[in-house]
Design an enzyme around this catalytic site. Structure first.
Site, PDB file in Angstrom:
ATOM      1  N   GLN A 102       0.843  -1.198   0.000  1.00 19.13           N
ATOM      2  CA  GLN A 102       0.000   0.000   0.000  1.00 19.13           C
ATOM      3  C   GLN A 102       0.879   1.250   0.000  1.00 19.13           C
ATOM      4  O   GLN A 102       0.391   2.356  -0.112  1.00 19.13           O
ATOM      5  CB  GLN A 102      -0.880   0.023   1.253  1.00 19.13           C
ATOM      6  N   HIS A 120      -1.520   1.691  -4.062  1.00 18.86           N
ATOM      7  CA  HIS A 120      -1.914   3.098  -3.876  1.00 18.86           C
ATOM      8  C   HIS A 120      -1.029   4.061  -4.659  1.00 18.86           C
ATOM      9  O   HIS A 120      -0.951   5.243  -4.326  1.00 18.86           O
ATOM     10  CB  HIS A 120      -1.925   3.449  -2.375  1.00 18.86           C
ATOM     11  N   GLU A 214       1.736  -3.858  17.146  1.00 22.10           N
ATOM     12  CA  GLU A 214       0.556  -3.944  18.020  1.00 22.10           C
ATOM     13  C   GLU A 214      -0.540  -4.759  17.334  1.00 22.10           C
ATOM     14  O   GLU A 214      -0.482  -4.962  16.118  1.00 22.10           O
ATOM     15  CB  GLU A 214       0.046  -2.537  18.378  1.00 22.10           C
TER      16      GLU A 214
HETATM   17  C1  BJW Z   1       4.824  -1.362  12.493  1.00 26.14           C
HETATM   18  C2  BJW Z   1       6.011  -0.711  12.738  1.00 26.14           C
HETATM   19  C3  BJW Z   1       7.149  -1.490  12.658  1.00 26.14           C
HETATM   20  C4  BJW Z   1       4.412   0.815  12.927  1.00 26.14           C
HETATM   21  N1  BJW Z   1       7.018  -2.750  12.386  1.00 26.14           N
HETATM   22  N2  BJW Z   1       4.633  -2.595  12.211  1.00 26.14           N
HETATM   23  C5  BJW Z   1     -15.485  -0.710   2.823  1.00 26.14           C
HETATM   24  C6  BJW Z   1     -15.862  -0.350   4.103  1.00 26.14           C
HETATM   25  C7  BJW Z   1     -15.630   0.940   4.565  1.00 26.14           C
HETATM   26  C8  BJW Z   1     -14.996   1.896   3.770  1.00 26.14           C
HETATM   27  C9  BJW Z   1     -14.609   1.533   2.521  1.00 26.14           C
HETATM   28  C10 BJW Z   1     -14.846   0.260   2.046  1.00 26.14           C
HETATM   29  N3  BJW Z   1     -14.360   0.172   0.786  1.00 26.14           N
HETATM   30  C11 BJW Z   1     -13.813   1.352   0.463  1.00 26.14           C
HETATM   31  C12 BJW Z   1     -13.956   2.199   1.493  1.00 26.14           C
HETATM   32  C13 BJW Z   1     -13.515   3.600   1.533  1.00 26.14           C
HETATM   33  C14 BJW Z   1     -12.036   3.761   1.782  1.00 26.14           C
HETATM   34  C15 BJW Z   1     -11.646   3.142   3.106  1.00 26.14           C
HETATM   35  O1  BJW Z   1     -11.092   2.064   3.193  1.00 26.14           O
HETATM   36  N4  BJW Z   1     -11.865   3.861   4.177  1.00 26.14           N
HETATM   37  C16 BJW Z   1     -11.466   3.407   5.516  1.00 26.14           C
HETATM   38  C17 BJW Z   1     -10.703   4.509   6.228  1.00 26.14           C
HETATM   39  C18 BJW Z   1     -12.652   2.916   6.261  1.00 26.14           C
HETATM   40  N5  BJW Z   1     -11.246   3.195   0.695  1.00 26.14           N
HETATM   41  C19 BJW Z   1     -11.070   3.842  -0.435  1.00 26.14           C
HETATM   42  O2  BJW Z   1     -11.604   4.905  -0.656  1.00 26.14           O
HETATM   43  C20 BJW Z   1     -10.185   3.182  -1.481  1.00 26.14           C
HETATM   44  N6  BJW Z   1     -10.833   3.180  -2.754  1.00 26.14           N
HETATM   45  C21 BJW Z   1     -11.834   2.348  -3.045  1.00 26.14           C
HETATM   46  O3  BJW Z   1     -12.217   1.515  -2.260  1.00 26.14           O
HETATM   47  O4  BJW Z   1     -12.355   2.533  -4.304  1.00 26.14           O
HETATM   48  C22 BJW Z   1     -13.593   1.900  -4.611  1.00 26.14           C
HETATM   49  C23 BJW Z   1     -14.693   2.808  -4.099  1.00 26.14           C
HETATM   50  C24 BJW Z   1     -14.761   4.089  -4.577  1.00 26.14           C
HETATM   51  C25 BJW Z   1     -15.781   4.927  -4.118  1.00 26.14           C
HETATM   52  C26 BJW Z   1     -16.679   4.466  -3.159  1.00 26.14           C
HETATM   53  C27 BJW Z   1     -16.573   3.170  -2.663  1.00 26.14           C
HETATM   54  C28 BJW Z   1     -15.572   2.323  -3.161  1.00 26.14           C
HETATM   55  C29 BJW Z   1      -8.916   4.000  -1.679  1.00 26.14           C
HETATM   56  C30 BJW Z   1      -8.049   4.002  -0.475  1.00 26.14           C
HETATM   57  C31 BJW Z   1      -6.864   4.935  -0.712  1.00 26.14           C
HETATM   58  C32 BJW Z   1      -6.007   5.090   0.529  1.00 26.14           C
HETATM   59  N7  BJW Z   1      -5.092   6.160   0.318  1.00 26.14           N
HETATM   60  C33 BJW Z   1      -4.073   6.427   1.332  1.00 26.14           C
HETATM   61  C34 BJW Z   1      -3.270   7.669   0.871  1.00 26.14           C
HETATM   62  C35 BJW Z   1      -2.340   7.307  -0.290  1.00 26.14           C
HETATM   63  C36 BJW Z   1      -1.586   8.478  -0.784  1.00 26.14           C
HETATM   64  C37 BJW Z   1      -0.645   9.050   0.233  1.00 26.14           C
HETATM   65  O5  BJW Z   1       0.285   8.352   0.677  1.00 26.14           O
HETATM   66  O6  BJW Z   1      -0.838  10.194   0.567  1.00 26.14           O
HETATM   67  O7  BJW Z   1      -3.202   5.283   1.453  1.00 26.14           O
HETATM   68  S1  BJW Z   1      -4.712   6.612   2.976  1.00 26.14           S
HETATM   69  C38 BJW Z   1      -3.388   5.807   3.788  1.00 26.14           C
HETATM   70  O8  BJW Z   1      -3.870   4.601   4.425  1.00 26.14           O
HETATM   71  C39 BJW Z   1      -2.424   5.353   2.668  1.00 26.14           C
HETATM   72  C40 BJW Z   1      -2.055   3.972   3.127  1.00 26.14           C
HETATM   73  O9  BJW Z   1      -1.552   3.203   2.047  1.00 26.14           O
HETATM   74  C41 BJW Z   1      -3.341   3.463   3.720  1.00 26.14           C
HETATM   75  C42 BJW Z   1      -3.160   2.314   4.663  1.00 26.14           C
HETATM   76  O10 BJW Z   1      -2.424   2.671   5.795  1.00 26.14           O
HETATM   77  P1  BJW Z   1      -1.441   1.630   6.471  1.00 26.14           P
HETATM   78  O11 BJW Z   1      -0.351   1.285   5.537  1.00 26.14           O
HETATM   79  O12 BJW Z   1      -2.195   0.516   7.038  1.00 26.14           O
HETATM   80  O13 BJW Z   1      -0.788   2.567   7.619  1.00 26.14           O
HETATM   81  P2  BJW Z   1      -1.331   2.855   9.101  1.00 26.14           P
HETATM   82  O14 BJW Z   1      -0.650   4.083   9.549  1.00 26.14           O
HETATM   83  O15 BJW Z   1      -2.791   2.806   9.168  1.00 26.14           O
HETATM   84  O16 BJW Z   1      -0.792   1.609   9.920  1.00 26.14           O
HETATM   85  C43 BJW Z   1       0.599   1.395  10.127  1.00 26.14           C
HETATM   86  C44 BJW Z   1       0.740   0.096  10.904  1.00 26.14           C
HETATM   87  O17 BJW Z   1       2.116  -0.184  11.044  1.00 26.14           O
HETATM   88  C45 BJW Z   1       0.152   0.163  12.325  1.00 26.14           C
HETATM   89  O18 BJW Z   1      -0.673  -0.976  12.540  1.00 26.14           O
HETATM   90  C46 BJW Z   1       1.381   0.136  13.228  1.00 26.14           C
HETATM   91  O19 BJW Z   1       1.135  -0.530  14.450  1.00 26.14           O
HETATM   92  C47 BJW Z   1       2.365  -0.611  12.374  1.00 26.14           C
HETATM   93  N8  BJW Z   1       3.775  -0.354  12.625  1.00 26.14           N
HETATM   94  N9  BJW Z   1       5.720   0.655  13.021  1.00 26.14           N
HETATM   95  C48 BJW Z   1       5.764  -3.297  12.164  1.00 26.14           C
HETATM   96  N10 BJW Z   1       8.334  -0.918  12.912  1.00 26.14           N
END
Ligand code: BJW
Ligand code: ZN
Length: 249
Positions: A102, A120, A214
């Site tokens: 991602q 992404h 975590e």
């Molecule tokens: C460690 C560590 C170490 C720390 N060792 N671990 C179904 C249900 C509800 C909502 C939706 C759904 N389907 C779609 C949605 C809407 C939405 C969504 O999911 N919303 C949620 C918030 C609920 N999704 C979308 O809109 C997606 N599109 C889509 O589904 O299109 C179809 C559609 C369109 C229209 C309507 C409906 C459907 C697109 C999602 C795009 C996400 N974009 C971002 C920004 C990217 C650009 C940028 O970088 O600026 O992507 S948001 C951000 O979150 C980024 C990441 O890739 C993404 C995920 O985050 P990630 O990688 O999990 O990071 P964190 O910070 O959350 O977690 C880090 C983890 O690491 C933690 O657990 C720590 O503990 C751990 N950690 N240090 C190991 N050393």
């Protein structure tokens, strides 16, 4: 570091042919890339809906561009960490190996991984919102920059409400359905559709391993949770695979 491997996980490591590693921001945290959620996460200081949606970009392209310039500056200075290198090394240890991320930071490729599925997008590329032409410039005279056609350039990343690159998400689900083993590393498992890959693999019979500092939304479905830094646990797992398969380090 000492990690307890269950007998079942050791057997899976010995027999697995098709392996998927699915990563999130946590794998890059030890390189100095901020994660999104949690205490030190980007969303604590910045509001996602004001920065990571197309509506936000249309309303205030300058602020969105400044935010991405700030993040590009961080990413341009940093290097892959032992977690990225361990994933790159894993590719040579299994018959079929797939990396799905991602992350937009490009660190897997920098660590030597080939054929990375970037769900992404990639922060280093820009895209014209009008003609779709790609742009790889790093310096711009004006912010927001314009394409030669006059359209606005945007970072080639996937914002909330936007579709993921079709080829990438299709491939991610396809390999998750056919793998024997899936690692979910450093992701909170909140953002869809990426968060559905581990449960999909599990439903199709794969052994699912989580590595995170975590518990997450996904912990309850995984077969094995390793709690700790991916930069320590992944190299440990690579050493274990080599030991099991009789490969010298
Ligand atoms: C460690 C560590 C170490 C720390 N060792 N671990 C179904 C249900 C509800 C909502 C939706 C759904 N389907 C779609 C949605 C809407 C939405 C969504 O999911 N919303 C949620 C918030 C609920 N999704 C979308 O809109 C997606 N599109 C889509 O589904 O299109 C179809 C559609 C369109 C229209 C309507 C409906 C459907 C697109 C999602 C795009 C996400 N974009 C971002 C920004 C990217 C650009 C940028 O970088 O600026 O992507 S948001 C951000 O979150 C980024 C990441 O890739 C993404 C995920 O985050 P990630 O990688 O999990 O990071 P964190 O910070 O959350 O977690 C880090 C983890 O690491 C933690 O657990 C720590 O503990 C751990 N950690 N240090 C190991 N050393
Ligand atoms: Zn254009």
């Amino acid at each position: 570091m000492a990690i307890d491997f269950s007998e079942r996980f050791e057997r899976v490591l010995a027999d697995a042919k098709t392996v998927v590693v699915s990563t999130g921001a946590g794998i890059s945290a030890e390189s100095g890339v901020p994660t999104f959620r949690g205490e030190d996460g980007l969303w604590k200081k910045f509001r996602a809906e004001e920065l990571a949606t197309f509506e936000a970009f249309q309303a205030n392209p300058r602020i969105v561009w400044e935010w991405y310039s700030y993040r590009r500056e961080i990413i341009n200075k940093i290097k892959p960490n032992p977690g990225h290198y361990a994933v790159a090394e894993m590719a040579g240890l299994f018959d079929n190996f797939h990396i799905i991320t991602q992350n937009v930071d490009g660190l897997h490729k920098l660590a030597g991984s080939e054929d990375v599925v970037e769900l992404h997008g990639n922060i280093k590329r820009n895209l014209c919102v009008d003609c779709g032409k790609m742009n790889y410039d790093e310096e711009f005279e004006a912010i927001p920059p314009l394409c030669s056609c006059g359209g606005r350039l945007r970072p080639d990343v996937v914002w909330f409400g936007e579709m993921l690159p079709a080829g990438a998400i299709e491939r991610a689900f396809k390999v998750s359905k056919s793998c024997d083993l899936l690692f979910t590393v450093g992701t909170s498992g909140i953002v869809q559709p990426a968060a559905s890959l581990p449960p999909t693999a599990k439903q199709h019979g794969a052994f699912v391993v989580e590595i995170n500092i975590e518990p997450t939304e996904l912990t309850f479905i995984v077969d094995q949770h390793f709690r700790g830094n991916s930069g320590e646990i992944l190299p440990f797992i690579v050493r274990k695979i080599k030991e099991i398969r009789g490969i010298k380090s």
